[in-house]
Write a protein that holds these residues in place. Structure first.
Motif, short mmCIF file in Angstrom:
data_model
loop_
_atom_site.label_atom_id
_atom_site.label_comp_id
_atom_site.label_asym_id
_atom_site.label_seq_id
_atom_site.Cartn_x
_atom_site.Cartn_y
_atom_site.Cartn_z
N ASP A 76 4.14 3.41 -4.83
CA ASP A 76 3.48 3.94 -6.01
C ASP A 76 3.77 3.09 -7.24
OD1 ASP A 76 2.32 6.13 -4.70
OD2 ASP A 76 4.18 7.29 -4.89
N ARG A 77 4.86 2.33 -7.19
CA ARG A 77 5.22 1.41 -8.29
C ARG A 77 5.59 0.09 -7.63
NH1 ARG A 77 9.59 4.14 -12.04
NH2 ARG A 77 8.48 3.03 -13.69
N HIS B 37 11.09 -0.61 -9.07
CA HIS B 37 9.82 -0.87 -8.39
C HIS B 37 10.06 -1.47 -7.00
CE1 HIS B 37 8.37 -0.39 -12.48
NE2 HIS B 37 7.11 -0.55 -12.10
N ALA C 19 -3.13 -2.26 -3.35
CA ALA C 19 -2.13 -1.68 -4.26
C ALA C 19 -2.72 -0.51 -5.03
CB ALA C 19 -1.63 -2.74 -5.23
N HIS C 20 -1.87 0.44 -5.39
CA HIS C 20 -2.32 1.58 -6.18
C HIS C 20 -1.17 2.04 -7.07
CE1 HIS C 20 0.03 4.54 -3.81
NE2 HIS C 20 -0.18 3.69 -2.82
N GLY C 21 -1.44 2.96 -7.97
CA GLY C 21 -0.40 3.43 -8.87
C GLY C 21 -0.08 2.39 -9.92
N GLU C 22 1.19 2.22 -10.22
CA GLU C 22 1.62 1.25 -11.21
C GLU C 22 1.79 -0.12 -10.55
OE1 GLU C 22 5.45 0.51 -14.17
OE2 GLU C 22 4.93 2.55 -13.53
N VAL C 23 1.00 -1.10 -10.98
CA VAL C 23 0.98 -2.42 -10.33
C VAL C 23 1.33 -3.49 -11.36
CG1 VAL C 23 -0.37 -4.08 -9.01
CG2 VAL C 23 -0.81 -1.61 -8.76
N SER D 40 0.82 -1.22 0.00
CA SER D 40 0.00 0.00 0.00
C SER D 40 0.85 1.27 0.00
CB SER D 40 -0.94 0.01 1.21
OG SER D 40 -0.20 0.02 2.42
N ASN E 97 -5.22 -1.30 -14.84
CA ASN E 97 -4.09 -0.73 -14.08
C ASN E 97 -3.11 -1.79 -13.61
OD1 ASN E 97 -6.09 -1.75 -12.26
ND2 ASN E 97 -5.00 -0.75 -10.57
#
Length: 340
Positions: free
Chosen positions: A230-231, A251, A267-271, A227, A323
Motif C-alpha cells: 500500500d506504500r 515503505h 502499483a497502488h496506494g502511496e507510490v 502490487s 498519485n
C-alpha cells in the motif's frame, strides 16, 4: 547542537534531524562506527556480516586454535573497519563461525556454520572444500571448477589467516587452511547460485564485509511485492535502493531496474519513484534530451539546461500522475529534484 553522523562504510551523512529522532544511544554508537544504519524515522537497523567475513573469522580462529581455544577474533573488513566475531573452537586447528545477519530480514544463510581446518605449513594457502560452490561454466573472471569466492572475500580471508599467523609468533611460519560449509549444498538451493551456474554450495562474498539490513535481489517477486504494498518506493538501482531504505523506512522498497512502466501499472496506494536521475528522467520525459546536443542525462547535468528541464519534466509528470511522488537523488543520497 545536534549534528549529523557520517556512515564510515558508505560516506552518507545522516542528517541531524534523523539523529534527534533516535532514542537509542547504543544504536547511534553502532551507526557512528558503521555496524548499523539510521533511517529518517530515527530507527536503527543493524548490519550483518557477509559469508566472506564469516569465513575469514573461522579461518583466523582455526589458525589461532593451534595454540589453544579461541572464543572471538578481530577481522579487518574490506571496507576498512575492524569487527569482532564470536567463534567456536572444536579442537586444535579446527574452528567454526556462524553467519550473523543483523536486521537483514530474509537472509537464508543466517546462522550458517562455516568451518575452517588449519595445519602448520611453510607457506600460507587456502582451499575450498565441501559446501562451497564451484563454477559450472566459465566466465570472463572465473574458470570452470573454480570455487565461488569473490576477490574481496578471498583477500579478507587470506589477511585474517596472516594476522592469525602473526599473532602466534615464531611458533608458526605459515598455515594451510581449508574451508567448508557443512550445510552449504542445502542452503545454496535457496539462493541464486543455481541460476548463476554455481553448483555444490554457497558463495563466499563480501565487497565491504558487511550485509545491509534489507532485501535487494528478490527479482522473482518484484511485481508481486509492488502490487502487494500500500506504500511502495520504486527504485531503479542499488544506490537508489540504499537511500530509499533510509529515506522511507516505513515503505516497501522494491528494486525494479528499468521496469518503471510495468511497476507503475501494478502499483497502488502511496507510490514513490526514487533514484538517480538517468533512467527516471528518460522515462518521465522521453524528449528531455532533444535539442540539447547531449547524448545522456549525465551529460545534460553538466549544462545550464539541466535544472529547468528536470523541473519541467517533474511538473508535467506530477500533473499527469498525481498519485506518484518522484524523488531524484545524488550518489551521496542528497535530493536534487522532487520532494520528500
Amino acid at each position: 547542537m545536534n549534528e549529523g553522523i557520517i556512515d564510515p562504510v558508505s560516506g552518507f551523512i545522516y542528517p541531524a534531524d534523523w539523529v534527534v529522532r533516535c532514542a537509542d544511544p547504543a544504536g547511534l554508537n553502532a551507526v557512528s562506527t558503521g555496524f548499523a544504519v539510521l533511517t529518517s524515522a530515527g530507527t536503527v537497523l543493524k548490519r550483518g556480516f557477509t559469508t566472506g567475513t564469516t569465513a575469514a573469522a573461522a579461518a583466523m580462529a582455526a589458525v589461532l586454535s593451534l595454540d589453544g581455544p579461541v572464543a572471538s577474533v578481530q577481522i579487518r573488513l574490506p571496507c576498512g573497519l575492524t569487527a569482532t566475531l564470536p567463534v567456536t573452537t572444536l579442537h586444535a586447528g579446527v574452528a567454526v563461525c556462524r553467519k550473523y545477519s543483523g536486521d537483514y530480514p530474509s537472509d537464508v544463510t543466517s546462522g550458517l556454520a562455516i568451518r575452517a581446518e588449519a595445519m602448520p605449513a611453510d607457506q600460507t594457502n587456502l582451499s575450498a572444500g565441501e559446501g562451497i560452490g564451484r563454477y559450472s561454466r566459465g566466465t570472463a573472471r572465473w574458470m570452470v571448477g573454480e570455487p565461488a569466492i569473490s576477490t574481496s572475500a578471498e583477500a579478507c580471508i587470506l589477511q585474517a589467516i596472516r594476522d592469525g599467523i602473526t599473532a602466534l609468533g615464531d611458533s608458526c611460519k605459515g598455515a594451510s587452511v581449508k574451508l567448508s560449509v557443512p550445510d552449504g549444498v542445502a542452503v545454496a538451493s535457496l539462493t541464486l547460485n543455481p541460476q548463476l551456474g554455481i553448483i555444490g554450495g554457497i558463495s563466499l562474498l563480501g565487497t565491504t564485509g558487511l550485509v545491509e539490513p534489507w532485501d535487494d535481489h528478490l527479482t522473482s517477486t518484484i511485481m508481486d511485492r509492488v502490487s502487494g504494498a500500500d506504500r511502495v518506493v520504486l527504485t531503479t538501482g542499488r544506490i537508489g535502493l540504499r537511500y530509499s531504505r533510509l529515506l522511507f523506512p516505513d515503505h516497501e522498497v522494491v528494486l525494479i531496474g528499468g521496469k518503471i512502466r510495468e511497476a507503475l501499472d501494478v502499483a497502488h496506494g502511496e507510490v514513490i519513484l526514487c533514484g538517480l536521475p538517468g533512467l527516471i528522467l528518460r522515462y518521465i520525459d522521453p524528449s528531455i534530451l532533444e535539442g540539447t546536443g547531449c547524448v545522456t542525462v549525465e551529460e545534460l547535468r553538466g549544462t545550464d539546461n539541466f535544472v529547468p528541464r528536470m523541473e519541467a519534466a517533474l511538473k508535467q509528470f506530477t500533473e499527469q500522475h498525481p498519485n506518484v511522488q518522484v524523488v531524484l537523488i545524488e550518489r551521496d543520497g542528497s535530493t536534487i529534484g522532487g520532494e520528500r
